[in-house]
Design a protein around this motif. Structure first.
Motif: not given
Length: 252
Positions: A27-41
């Motif tokens: 993944v390029p760059g440094s994202p300030a925000t992330v959504v993790d879909l299906g994040c599990g535990p």
């Protein structure tokens, strides 16, 4: 399926986490925000923090047990109970690890999921649904009396890298797709059975348990015998070949 079992899923944390680490490395760059879909535990939030310490993460999962475990072990992160196909969170990076294969027709949903990402959409799915582990699961589950109780095991097929490229490639995006086959060395008794019992075999096991715990035990015995023959133990452990398919789509 009643719900996921976080404890069973986390038995092989290192092996299950490695593809995610390889995914976000692209993944390029440094994202300030992330959504993790299906994040599990929530165990993979640590991987995101290690790469981007200042990012703000939101985890989304449809399993109450997984979300409860994530909130308990990682209270500093926002975890939301929700369907990853209808959740409307947006972020610079939208990521999904080993979850989309559970969504019927997931390939048709990929452009809409990518549109939620302001910069990058990245995902990884298993590509091993014709491996001996899954073939034997479907074969044993199709026998009587198991098929009468649990029904057939669905073959949750995923696409090849070229097919995901074709789906995601469109004006304004660059797309990187690839595949990797990991050879995990598992240890302990019946390790391949324990591995799939936490994921692909779990719906069948829960249905059998609900009908008759003795029937589940009988099924596990038959499946375990078949898996031991297909995946023989060596002095160093039991090797399990596991193919994964990856995609990273980034706005130009």
């Amino acid at each position: 399926m009643a719900d996921w079992n976080p404890g069973a899923y986390l038995q092989y944390t290192d092996e299950r986490s490695r593809p995610f680490t390889d995914l976000i490395a692209r993944v390029p760059g440094s994202p300030a925000t992330v959504v993790d879909l299906g994040c599990g535990p929530g165990h993979l939030t640590a991987v995101l923090r290690a790469r981007w310490p200042d990012t703000r993460v939101t985890g989304v999962d449809a399993s109450p047990a997984m979300i409860e475990r994530a909130r308990a072990t990682d209270p500093g992160t926002e975890y939301v109970l929700g369907d990853l196909t209808t959740d409307d969170h947006t972020a610079e990076l939208v990521v999904s690890n080993a979850a989309l294969q559970w969504v019927p027709g997931h390939r048709d949903l990929l452009p809409a999921l990518a549109d939620r990402a302001r910069r990058t959409f990245a995902f990884q799915v298993p590509g091993n649904h014709d491996a001996p582990s899954h073939l034997l699961l479907r074969e044993v589950a199709a026998r009587a009396p198991y098929a009468d109780v649990a029904g057939p095991v669905e073959r949750r097929a995923t696409a090849d890298p070229a097919e995901y490229l074709e789906t995601l490639a469109r004006p304004g995006w660059t797309v990187d797709t690839w595949e990797t086959t990991y050879t995990h060395v598992l240890r302990g008794p019946d390790p391949v059975l324990r591995w799939i019992s936490a994921t692909g075999a779990q719906p069948t096991l829960q249905a059998l348990e609900a009908a008759d715990p003795a029937l589940r035990a009988r099924f596990e015995d038959e499946l375990g015998t078949a898996l031991r023959a297909a995946y023989p133990e060596h002095p160093y452990g039991t090797p399990l070949a596991f193919r994964r398919v990856f995609a990273v789509a980034t706005r130009v």
